[in-house]
Design a protein around this motif. Structure first.
Motif, PDB file in Angstrom:
ATOM      1  N   LEU A  25       1.144  -1.403   0.137  1.00  0.00           N
ATOM      2  CA  LEU A  25      -0.063  -0.137   0.109  1.00  0.00           C
ATOM      3  C   LEU A  25       0.915   1.253   0.264  1.00  0.00           C
ATOM      4  CD1 LEU A  25      -2.067  -1.235   2.578  1.00  0.00           C
ATOM      5  CD2 LEU A  25      -2.934  -1.322   0.368  1.00  0.00           C
ATOM      6  N   ASP A  26       0.454   1.943  -0.464  1.00  0.00           N
ATOM      7  CA  ASP A  26       1.125   3.155  -0.693  1.00  0.00           C
ATOM      8  C   ASP A  26       0.005   4.343   0.571  1.00  0.00           C
ATOM      9  OD1 ASP A  26       2.589   5.966  -1.893  1.00  0.00           O
ATOM     10  OD2 ASP A  26       0.430   6.296  -2.996  1.00  0.00           O
ATOM     11  N   PHE A  27       1.305   5.486   0.412  1.00  0.00           N
ATOM     12  CA  PHE A  27       0.204   6.047   1.921  1.00  0.00           C
ATOM     13  C   PHE A  27      -0.137   7.553   1.542  1.00  0.00           C
ATOM     14  CE2 PHE A  27       0.901   8.601   5.516  1.00  0.00           C
ATOM     15  CZ  PHE A  27      -0.155   8.198   6.148  1.00  0.00           C
ATOM     16  N   ASP A  28       0.399   8.303   0.712  1.00  0.00           N
ATOM     17  CA  ASP A  28      -0.476  10.104   0.943  1.00  0.00           C
ATOM     18  C   ASP A  28      -0.974   9.398  -0.812  1.00  0.00           C
ATOM     19  OD1 ASP A  28       1.115  11.882   2.559  1.00  0.00           O
ATOM     20  OD2 ASP A  28       2.078  10.196   2.373  1.00  0.00           O
ATOM     21  N   GLY A  29      -2.467   9.977  -0.102  1.00  0.00           N
ATOM     22  CA  GLY A  29      -2.902  10.014  -1.919  1.00  0.00           C
ATOM     23  C   GLY A  29      -3.916   8.275  -2.114  1.00  0.00           C
ATOM     24  N   GLY A 200      -1.692   2.456  -5.168  1.00  0.00           N
ATOM     25  CA  GLY A 200      -1.054   3.780  -5.967  1.00  0.00           C
ATOM     26  C   GLY A 200      -1.234   4.579  -6.418  1.00  0.00           C
ATOM     27  N   ASP A 201      -1.444   5.680  -6.415  1.00  0.00           N
ATOM     28  CA  ASP A 201      -1.923   7.228  -6.893  1.00  0.00           C
ATOM     29  C   ASP A 201      -1.055   7.621  -8.282  1.00  0.00           C
ATOM     30  OD1 ASP A 201      -0.945   7.941  -4.768  1.00  0.00           O
ATOM     31  OD2 ASP A 201      -1.543   9.889  -5.158  1.00  0.00           O
ATOM     32  N   ASP A 202       0.092   7.679  -7.578  1.00  0.00           N
ATOM     33  CA  ASP A 202       0.726   8.876  -7.785  1.00  0.00           C
ATOM     34  C   ASP A 202       2.205   8.299  -9.218  1.00  0.00           C
ATOM     35  OD1 ASP A 202       2.627  11.118  -8.873  1.00  0.00           O
ATOM     36  OD2 ASP A 202       3.258  11.074  -6.664  1.00  0.00           O
ATOM     37  N   THR A 204       5.282   7.729  -9.133  1.00  0.00           N
ATOM     38  CA  THR A 204       6.055   6.867  -9.021  1.00  0.00           C
ATOM     39  C   THR A 204       5.318   5.430  -8.111  1.00  0.00           C
ATOM     40  OG1 THR A 204       5.118   8.128  -6.416  1.00  0.00           O
ATOM     41  CG2 THR A 204       6.752   8.712  -7.547  1.00  0.00           C
ATOM     42  N   ASP A 205       4.344   5.597  -8.540  1.00  0.00           N
ATOM     43  CA  ASP A 205       3.990   4.446  -8.447  1.00  0.00           C
ATOM     44  C   ASP A 205       3.199   3.279  -9.765  1.00  0.00           C
ATOM     45  OD1 ASP A 205       3.129   4.458  -5.131  1.00  0.00           O
ATOM     46  OD2 ASP A 205       1.289   5.871  -6.704  1.00  0.00           O
ATOM     47  N   GLU A 206       3.695   3.542 -10.624  1.00  0.00           N
ATOM     48  CA  GLU A 206       3.897   2.686 -11.863  1.00  0.00           C
ATOM     49  C   GLU A 206       4.885   1.426 -11.921  1.00  0.00           C
ATOM     50  OE1 GLU A 206       1.716   2.746 -14.381  1.00  0.00           O
ATOM     51  OE2 GLU A 206       0.649   4.271 -13.181  1.00  0.00           O
TER      52      GLU A 206
HETATM   53 MG   LIG Z   1       0.862   8.520  -3.353  1.00  0.00          MG
END
Ligand SMILES: [Mg+2]
Length: 264
Positions: A25-29, A200-202, A204-206
Protein backbone atom coordinates in the motif's frame (compact mmCIF):
# COMPACT_ATOMS: atom_id res chain seq x y z
CA UNK A 1 -4.35 2.40 -20.56
CA UNK A 2 -5.87 5.69 -21.58
CA UNK A 3 -9.30 6.66 -22.77
CA UNK A 4 -7.58 8.00 -25.95
CA UNK A 5 -6.36 4.63 -27.20
CA UNK A 6 -9.79 3.04 -26.90
CA UNK A 7 -8.81 0.52 -24.23
CA UNK A 8 -11.78 -0.56 -22.13
CA UNK A 9 -12.06 1.35 -18.84
CA UNK A 10 -10.35 -0.19 -15.82
CA UNK A 11 -12.65 -2.15 -13.53
CA UNK A 12 -12.96 -2.21 -9.76
CA UNK A 13 -10.69 -4.89 -8.23
CA UNK A 14 -12.05 -8.09 -6.68
CA UNK A 15 -11.87 -8.22 -2.88
CA UNK A 16 -8.63 -9.38 -1.28
CA UNK A 17 -7.98 -13.10 -1.06
CA UNK A 18 -6.53 -13.59 2.41
CA UNK A 19 -5.21 -17.03 1.54
CA UNK A 20 -3.06 -16.01 -1.43
CA UNK A 21 -2.53 -12.23 -1.55
CA UNK A 22 0.34 -10.09 -0.28
CA UNK A 23 -0.80 -6.47 0.05
CA UNK A 24 1.40 -3.46 -0.71
CA UNK A 25 0.00 0.00 0.00
CA UNK A 26 1.18 3.44 -0.97
CA UNK A 27 0.39 5.94 1.80
CA UNK A 28 -0.20 9.57 0.65
CA UNK A 29 -3.09 9.90 -1.79
CA UNK A 30 -3.94 6.20 -1.36
CA UNK A 31 -4.68 5.61 2.34
CA UNK A 32 -4.87 9.28 3.34
CA UNK A 33 -5.82 12.43 1.42
CA UNK A 34 -3.00 14.61 0.07
CA UNK A 35 -2.32 17.72 2.11
CA UNK A 36 -0.78 21.11 1.39
CA UNK A 37 1.92 20.26 3.91
CA UNK A 38 3.19 16.66 4.10
CA UNK A 39 3.35 16.83 7.92
CA UNK A 40 -0.30 17.94 8.18
CA UNK A 41 -1.71 14.64 6.89
CA UNK A 42 -4.50 13.13 9.01
CA UNK A 43 -4.30 9.47 10.00
CA UNK A 44 -7.36 8.21 11.85
CA UNK A 45 -7.29 5.55 14.58
CA UNK A 46 -9.83 3.68 12.47
CA UNK A 47 -7.35 3.44 9.56
CA UNK A 48 -4.50 2.32 11.81
CA UNK A 49 -6.71 -0.34 13.44
CA UNK A 50 -7.87 -1.55 10.02
CA UNK A 51 -4.30 -1.84 8.68
CA UNK A 52 -3.25 -3.91 11.69
CA UNK A 53 -6.33 -6.14 11.34
CA UNK A 54 -5.54 -6.65 7.63
CA UNK A 55 -1.92 -7.44 8.40
CA UNK A 56 -2.96 -10.00 11.03
CA UNK A 57 -5.50 -11.54 8.67
CA UNK A 58 -2.81 -11.76 5.92
CA UNK A 59 -0.30 -13.41 8.25
CA UNK A 60 1.89 -10.28 8.17
CA UNK A 61 1.83 -10.01 4.35
CA UNK A 62 1.03 -6.27 4.34
CA UNK A 63 3.61 -3.57 3.73
CA UNK A 64 3.42 0.19 3.30
CA UNK A 65 5.39 1.28 0.22
CA UNK A 66 5.99 5.00 0.44
CA UNK A 67 8.23 7.81 -0.64
CA UNK A 68 8.25 8.87 3.00
CA UNK A 69 10.96 7.70 5.39
CA UNK A 70 9.99 4.69 7.53
CA UNK A 71 10.59 6.73 10.70
CA UNK A 72 7.98 9.25 9.50
CA UNK A 73 5.44 6.48 8.80
CA UNK A 74 6.16 5.09 12.27
CA UNK A 75 5.35 8.52 13.72
CA UNK A 76 1.79 8.11 12.42
CA UNK A 77 1.33 4.97 14.56
CA UNK A 78 2.28 2.31 12.03
CA UNK A 79 5.52 1.08 13.59
CA UNK A 80 4.34 -2.54 13.84
CA UNK A 81 3.74 -2.92 10.09
CA UNK A 82 6.20 -4.03 7.43
CA UNK A 83 7.31 -1.09 5.30
CA UNK A 84 9.46 0.03 2.40
CA UNK A 85 10.28 3.72 2.71
CA UNK A 86 12.14 6.45 0.83
CA UNK A 87 11.09 5.00 -2.57
CA UNK A 88 12.73 1.64 -1.90
CA UNK A 89 15.95 2.88 -0.25
CA UNK A 90 14.95 1.31 3.08
CA UNK A 91 12.72 -1.57 4.16
CA UNK A 92 11.62 -3.52 7.22
CA UNK A 93 9.59 -6.64 7.94
CA UNK A 94 6.86 -6.46 10.60
CA UNK A 95 8.60 -6.44 13.97
CA UNK A 96 12.05 -6.49 12.31
CA UNK A 97 14.86 -3.98 12.15
CA UNK A 98 15.26 -1.36 9.43
CA UNK A 99 17.68 -2.08 6.54
CA UNK A 100 18.79 0.79 4.34
CA UNK A 101 21.10 1.78 1.50
CA UNK A 102 23.97 4.22 2.16
CA UNK A 103 23.15 7.95 1.88
CA UNK A 104 24.89 9.49 -1.19
CA UNK A 105 27.07 12.54 -0.40
CA UNK A 106 25.35 14.49 -3.18
CA UNK A 107 22.20 14.63 -1.06
CA UNK A 108 23.92 17.00 1.37
CA UNK A 109 24.74 19.37 -1.50
CA UNK A 110 21.18 19.03 -2.84
CA UNK A 111 19.85 19.84 0.64
CA UNK A 112 21.83 23.11 0.66
CA UNK A 113 20.60 24.18 -2.79
CA UNK A 114 16.99 23.17 -2.11
CA UNK A 115 16.98 25.04 1.22
CA UNK A 116 18.31 28.22 -0.41
CA UNK A 117 15.78 27.94 -3.23
CA UNK A 118 12.87 27.30 -0.83
CA UNK A 119 13.71 30.61 0.89
CA UNK A 120 13.29 32.58 -2.35
CA UNK A 121 9.47 32.30 -2.59
CA UNK A 122 6.55 31.98 -0.18
CA UNK A 123 4.85 28.59 -0.37
CA UNK A 124 7.93 26.57 -1.36
CA UNK A 125 8.67 23.81 1.15
CA UNK A 126 11.88 21.86 1.55
CA UNK A 127 11.51 18.38 3.03
CA UNK A 128 14.65 16.76 4.37
CA UNK A 129 14.66 12.96 4.38
CA UNK A 130 17.25 10.48 5.63
CA UNK A 131 17.68 9.17 2.06
CA UNK A 132 16.30 11.99 -0.05
CA UNK A 133 15.67 15.71 -0.47
CA UNK A 134 12.32 17.00 -1.68
CA UNK A 135 10.91 20.33 -2.83
CA UNK A 136 7.15 20.86 -2.59
CA UNK A 137 5.53 23.62 -4.66
CA UNK A 138 1.82 22.83 -4.13
CA UNK A 139 1.44 26.26 -2.51
CA UNK A 140 3.67 28.01 -5.08
CA UNK A 141 2.72 26.47 -8.46
CA UNK A 142 4.41 29.33 -10.37
CA UNK A 143 7.76 27.97 -9.07
CA UNK A 144 7.23 24.56 -10.70
CA UNK A 145 9.55 25.04 -13.69
CA UNK A 146 12.34 26.61 -11.63
CA UNK A 147 12.11 23.79 -9.08
CA UNK A 148 12.34 21.14 -11.80
CA UNK A 149 15.28 22.84 -13.53
CA UNK A 150 17.21 23.05 -10.26
CA UNK A 151 16.45 19.42 -9.43
CA UNK A 152 17.47 18.24 -12.92
CA UNK A 153 20.80 20.09 -12.69
CA UNK A 154 21.54 18.65 -9.24
CA UNK A 155 20.53 15.13 -10.28
CA UNK A 156 22.92 15.22 -13.20
CA UNK A 157 25.82 16.80 -11.31
CA UNK A 158 25.63 14.39 -8.36
CA UNK A 159 24.24 11.22 -9.97
CA UNK A 160 21.06 11.25 -7.95
CA UNK A 161 17.71 9.87 -9.05
CA UNK A 162 15.18 12.54 -9.99
CA UNK A 163 11.66 11.67 -8.93
CA UNK A 164 8.68 13.75 -9.98
CA UNK A 165 5.55 13.49 -7.82
CA UNK A 166 2.33 15.35 -7.06
CA UNK A 167 3.39 19.03 -6.84
CA UNK A 168 6.87 18.05 -5.77
CA UNK A 169 10.24 16.95 -7.03
CA UNK A 170 12.68 14.79 -5.14
CA UNK A 171 16.30 13.71 -5.38
CA UNK A 172 17.17 10.35 -3.93
CA UNK A 173 19.31 7.23 -3.99
CA UNK A 174 19.63 5.95 -7.58
CA UNK A 175 18.82 2.43 -8.74
CA UNK A 176 15.78 1.73 -6.56
CA UNK A 177 12.07 2.47 -6.83
CA UNK A 178 8.76 1.16 -5.52
CA UNK A 179 8.99 -1.79 -7.92
CA UNK A 180 12.39 -2.93 -6.63
CA UNK A 181 11.10 -2.42 -3.06
CA UNK A 182 8.15 -4.75 -3.65
CA UNK A 183 10.50 -7.22 -5.41
CA UNK A 184 12.86 -7.28 -2.39
CA UNK A 185 10.04 -7.85 0.11
CA UNK A 186 8.54 -10.57 -2.14
CA UNK A 187 11.80 -12.55 -1.77
CA UNK A 188 11.30 -12.69 2.00
CA UNK A 189 8.93 -14.62 4.29
CA UNK A 190 6.05 -14.14 4.85
CA UNK A 191 5.60 -12.45 1.44
CA UNK A 192 7.36 -15.02 -0.78
CA UNK A 193 5.20 -17.46 -2.70
CA UNK A 194 2.18 -15.16 -2.58
CA UNK A 195 0.42 -12.93 -5.12
CA UNK A 196 1.34 -9.25 -4.85
CA UNK A 197 -1.41 -6.62 -4.91
CA UNK A 198 -0.28 -2.99 -4.98
CA UNK A 199 -2.37 0.18 -4.57
CA UNK A 200 -0.99 3.61 -5.48
CA UNK A 201 -2.05 6.95 -6.91
CA UNK A 202 1.05 8.66 -8.23
CA UNK A 203 3.34 8.36 -11.24
CA UNK A 204 5.98 7.02 -8.83
CA UNK A 205 3.67 4.04 -8.25
CA UNK A 206 3.87 2.90 -11.88
CA UNK A 207 7.13 1.02 -11.10
CA UNK A 208 5.18 -0.86 -8.43
CA UNK A 209 2.29 -1.64 -10.79
CA UNK A 210 4.75 -2.98 -13.37
CA UNK A 211 6.45 -5.19 -10.76
CA UNK A 212 3.25 -6.77 -9.43
CA UNK A 213 1.62 -7.25 -12.84
CA UNK A 214 4.82 -8.94 -14.12
CA UNK A 215 4.76 -11.22 -11.05
CA UNK A 216 1.17 -12.30 -11.82
CA UNK A 217 -0.36 -9.94 -9.28
CA UNK A 218 -2.64 -6.92 -9.47
CA UNK A 219 -1.91 -3.22 -9.73
CA UNK A 220 -4.71 -0.94 -8.53
CA UNK A 221 -4.63 2.71 -9.56
CA UNK A 222 -6.14 5.10 -7.03
CA UNK A 223 -7.87 8.19 -8.45
CA UNK A 224 -9.00 9.18 -11.93
CA UNK A 225 -8.10 6.88 -14.78
CA UNK A 226 -4.97 7.79 -16.76
CA UNK A 227 -2.19 6.07 -18.69
CA UNK A 228 -1.12 3.33 -16.26
CA UNK A 229 0.39 -0.12 -15.85
CA UNK A 230 -2.34 -0.98 -13.32
CA UNK A 231 -5.21 -3.28 -14.32
CA UNK A 232 -7.85 -2.02 -11.86
CA UNK A 233 -8.93 1.30 -10.40
CA UNK A 234 -10.45 2.68 -7.21
CA UNK A 235 -11.74 6.26 -7.39
CA UNK A 236 -9.90 7.75 -4.43
CA UNK A 237 -8.88 7.47 -0.78
CA UNK A 238 -12.47 6.93 0.39
CA UNK A 239 -12.96 4.11 -2.14
CA UNK A 240 -9.70 2.47 -1.00
CA UNK A 241 -10.74 2.58 2.66
CA UNK A 242 -14.14 1.17 1.77
CA UNK A 243 -12.63 -1.64 -0.39
CA UNK A 244 -10.19 -2.60 2.39
CA UNK A 245 -13.02 -2.59 4.98
CA UNK A 246 -15.24 -4.72 2.72
CA UNK A 247 -12.38 -7.19 2.11
CA UNK A 248 -11.82 -7.47 5.83
CA UNK A 249 -15.52 -8.00 6.49
CA UNK A 250 -15.85 -10.64 3.75
CA UNK A 251 -12.67 -12.35 4.99
CA UNK A 252 -13.96 -12.38 8.56
CA UNK A 253 -17.31 -13.96 7.66
CA UNK A 254 -15.53 -16.49 5.43
CA UNK A 255 -13.19 -17.34 8.32
CA UNK A 256 -16.20 -17.73 10.66
CA UNK A 257 -17.93 -20.03 8.16
CA UNK A 258 -14.81 -22.20 7.91
CA UNK A 259 -14.42 -22.47 11.65
CA UNK A 260 -18.13 -23.24 12.08
CA UNK A 261 -17.88 -25.82 9.29
CA UNK A 262 -15.08 -27.53 11.20
CA UNK A 263 -17.23 -27.89 14.33
CA UNK A 264 -18.56 -31.36 15.05
MG1 LIG B 1 0.85 8.41 -3.22
Amino acid sequence: MTPENNDPPLSEPPLLDFGSDALFLDFDGTLVELCDRPDAVEVSDRLIDMLHALSDRLGGRLALVSGRAIEVLDGFGMGRLAAAGSHGSEWRLAGGSRKFLPRPEGLDIARKHFTLFADTAAGLLFEDKPLGAALHYRLAPEQRDAAHTLAEDLAQAHRLHLQRGHDMVELRVPGVDKGTAIGELMKLAPFNGHRPVFLGDDVTDEDGFRAVETAGGTGILVGSERATQASHVLGGVAAVNEWLARSLQAGASEGAEHSNGGMP
